[in-house]
Structure formats: structure tokens, C-alpha cells
Design a protein around this motif. Sequence first.
Motif, short mmCIF file in Angstrom:
data_model
loop_
_atom_site.label_atom_id
_atom_site.label_comp_id
_atom_site.label_asym_id
_atom_site.label_seq_id
_atom_site.Cartn_x
_atom_site.Cartn_y
_atom_site.Cartn_z
N ALA A 67 0.84 -1.20 0.00
CA ALA A 67 0.00 0.00 0.00
C ALA A 67 0.88 1.25 0.00
N ASP A 68 0.27 2.36 -0.37
CA ASP A 68 0.89 3.67 -0.22
C ASP A 68 0.01 4.43 0.77
N ILE A 69 0.33 4.31 2.05
CA ILE A 69 -0.53 4.87 3.08
C ILE A 69 -0.40 6.38 3.14
N ASP A 70 0.78 6.90 2.87
CA ASP A 70 0.99 8.35 2.81
C ASP A 70 1.55 8.69 1.44
N SER A 71 0.70 9.23 0.58
CA SER A 71 1.11 9.51 -0.80
C SER A 71 2.07 10.69 -0.91
N LEU A 72 2.28 11.42 0.20
CA LEU A 72 3.15 12.58 0.16
C LEU A 72 4.61 12.25 0.47
N ASP A 73 4.87 11.00 0.91
CA ASP A 73 6.26 10.63 1.18
C ASP A 73 6.79 9.75 0.05
N ASP A 74 8.02 9.29 0.17
CA ASP A 74 8.66 8.51 -0.89
C ASP A 74 8.75 7.03 -0.52
N THR A 75 7.77 6.55 0.24
CA THR A 75 7.78 5.15 0.66
C THR A 75 6.50 4.45 0.25
N ILE A 76 6.59 3.12 0.20
CA ILE A 76 5.41 2.27 0.13
C ILE A 76 5.45 1.33 1.33
N GLU A 77 4.29 0.82 1.70
CA GLU A 77 4.21 0.00 2.90
C GLU A 77 3.88 -1.45 2.54
N VAL A 78 4.66 -2.37 3.10
CA VAL A 78 4.43 -3.80 2.92
C VAL A 78 3.83 -4.33 4.23
N ILE A 79 2.59 -4.81 4.15
CA ILE A 79 1.89 -5.34 5.33
C ILE A 79 1.87 -6.86 5.21
N ALA A 80 2.43 -7.55 6.20
CA ALA A 80 2.65 -8.99 6.10
C ALA A 80 1.96 -9.73 7.23
#
Length: 334
Positions: free
Chosen positions: A29-42
Motif C-alpha cells: 500500500a501507499d498509506i501516505d502519498s506525500l512521502d517517498d515510501t510504500i508499505e508492505v503489510i505482512a
Amino acid sequence: MPVTKQFFWLCHYFRRVLTEGPDVMFSVADIDSLDDTIEVIASQFFSKKLTLHSLKIGPDPKIVFERTIDERCGAAFSSVLADLDGLATFGQSKNQPIVVDSGSTVVSLKEGDVFSHLLVTSHECSYAESNDEVNAKSNQHSNTIVEPSDHFDNPAITSTHSELNHQSKIDGGSLFAYRVPTGKGAWKTRPWARSIIATGFKVQGQLNNIINPGAPGFVYTFFPTREGGMGRDKKWHRPLIGLSGDCAESAYILRPTERANSSTHYVLEKGMDKSTKYALMCEIQCKSTVGSLAIGYCDLHSAEQQSGYAKIYVPCYEQDKVLVFAMGSGEDQL
């Protein structure tokens, strides 16, 4: 172009270990579209917890943040992103988390869609009682598979929340829903409130499933028709939930009992997440292990059916069969 060793060398990928722990299923997911990260939920099956890793993307990828969402979920098996609020109906705001990969083989959310919850199955091994044991007890049934559960309105234990909560309402394998916290950076610091959608899944003990048995299996969201999840004027705002029972030897379809609403205050009324209120629509008893369900909308070749409605494919492992069920409007066609 001929396939040579040089060709394979040009296509070589270099492995870089970013972290250790995630083992079975995950979503992105991209929980915060304003930063340069994506989130991996496992969903971590062997370590029995649910985790989140924030991955900085680019030429030098690295984990910049991680947390445990829930460390008392049991053997977490399947996990998928879901829009239980019906957010797509009410428009998308900059503060809503975005799907990169929902983690599901049934695509009801595509890349760029918004989501509100994470669905997780706890793949526990609790055996169903024998008929003799059940008959010895009054007012009980031999096949109590899905029980409409009271909602678990306390937050899950997270990296920032250490309060132990009462778990007596959880019985055997379960289907959980975790709400993504709202507010700037809240997904990093606040608890992800956990609700029990269904619990009481039991393994039907057979010689065929004596090795690592568990229930339930994979979870999916889908709509009764192909157009059900599209457009502001769509007929269905909130999805159905499909669930493979695995060693419970059944497949299940759950339906929402609350209507979609754009107000977060409404869905979290009195500490209860109304978007997670689902009821059993039907149970398909297969008398064999039920693995991955498949759901499509193509019309079957010769069977009588209503065009455009979902077809549910249920594999029955020990019986070497695939059962197919077609949904419809429930109204007679002239």
C-alpha cells in the motif's frame, strides 16, 4: 534472439535482503502519498503476528520504518486490503491510503484505489467435536462453523500499545478486520483497531489433513456483478467477502449488514466499527479441503444463468472436483 548464457547474464537480478520476518502472505500500500515510501503489510504465519514495513523506493531501497500491528492474532495466514467503507463511492481524498497490490488473486481493488481495512485470517487448528461429543451436549449443533461474533472493540496490541485485552470471544480460527488509523502519521503511532468479522472455524479431522491442518484459509472481497464496484452510482457500495475454509471443508460467502456511509464518525460509532459487521450469506459444504477460491464474471457456456453475475469456483481437493456456483439477482427472468 537466441537464448544464450550472455542473455541470462543480462537479465540477472541481484538480490538484496531488506529485512527478515515476513513469510507467507503480504499486500502493498501507499498509506501516505506525500512521502517517498510504500508499505508492505505482512501476515507472519510462523511468528504469529501482523507487521508493517515502510520501504523507501528508488535506486537505493531500504526499510525506513517498521512496526508490529498485532502480536496476538495467532497464526496469521491470508491478508488482503479491502474497502469495507465503500470509499470509492464517496470520492478520494489526499489522506486516504492507496492500493499498490491488494494481495488478492480476486481483483476487486486495483492499483490506485483507496482502501479502509486490512482483512486477515487466523489459521488456527481447533478440531470440531465428534458427533458423539456433540450429541452428549444439549442445544448444540454438529456443524457450527461461523458464529456471528460480538465486535472486538479494543485495539490490537501494537508496537506502541501494550495493554492486554480479553480474548474469550475468539473461538478457533477467525477472520479479523483492521482499520487503518486516520490522521497525519497515525498509521505509524496509533493502534489499528481490530474487529472480529467471524470466528469459530474448526478443522474437520481427516486422514488427508493430519499434516499442518488449519482453518480458515484465504479471504477475498468481490461484488455480485462486474460493475458492482465501479462508479459513484454503482448498485453495490460495499463488497461481499468470500472465504475458503481450508480444513473446515467449506466455503463461505459473507454479506455486509450496514450500508456504506462517507462519515468516519458513523462507522466508528460508540467504539464499534460498523463497516466490519457482516453476516453469513451462504455456506458451501464440500466434505474436503477447500483451498483457493476463484471468482469471475464470464458466462458459463451452456448453463442457465443471469449474464454478468459472479461465478464462484470452489476446489474440492480430495474429491478431485471444482464446484461452480453462479450468482443472480434473485428475481425470475421473463
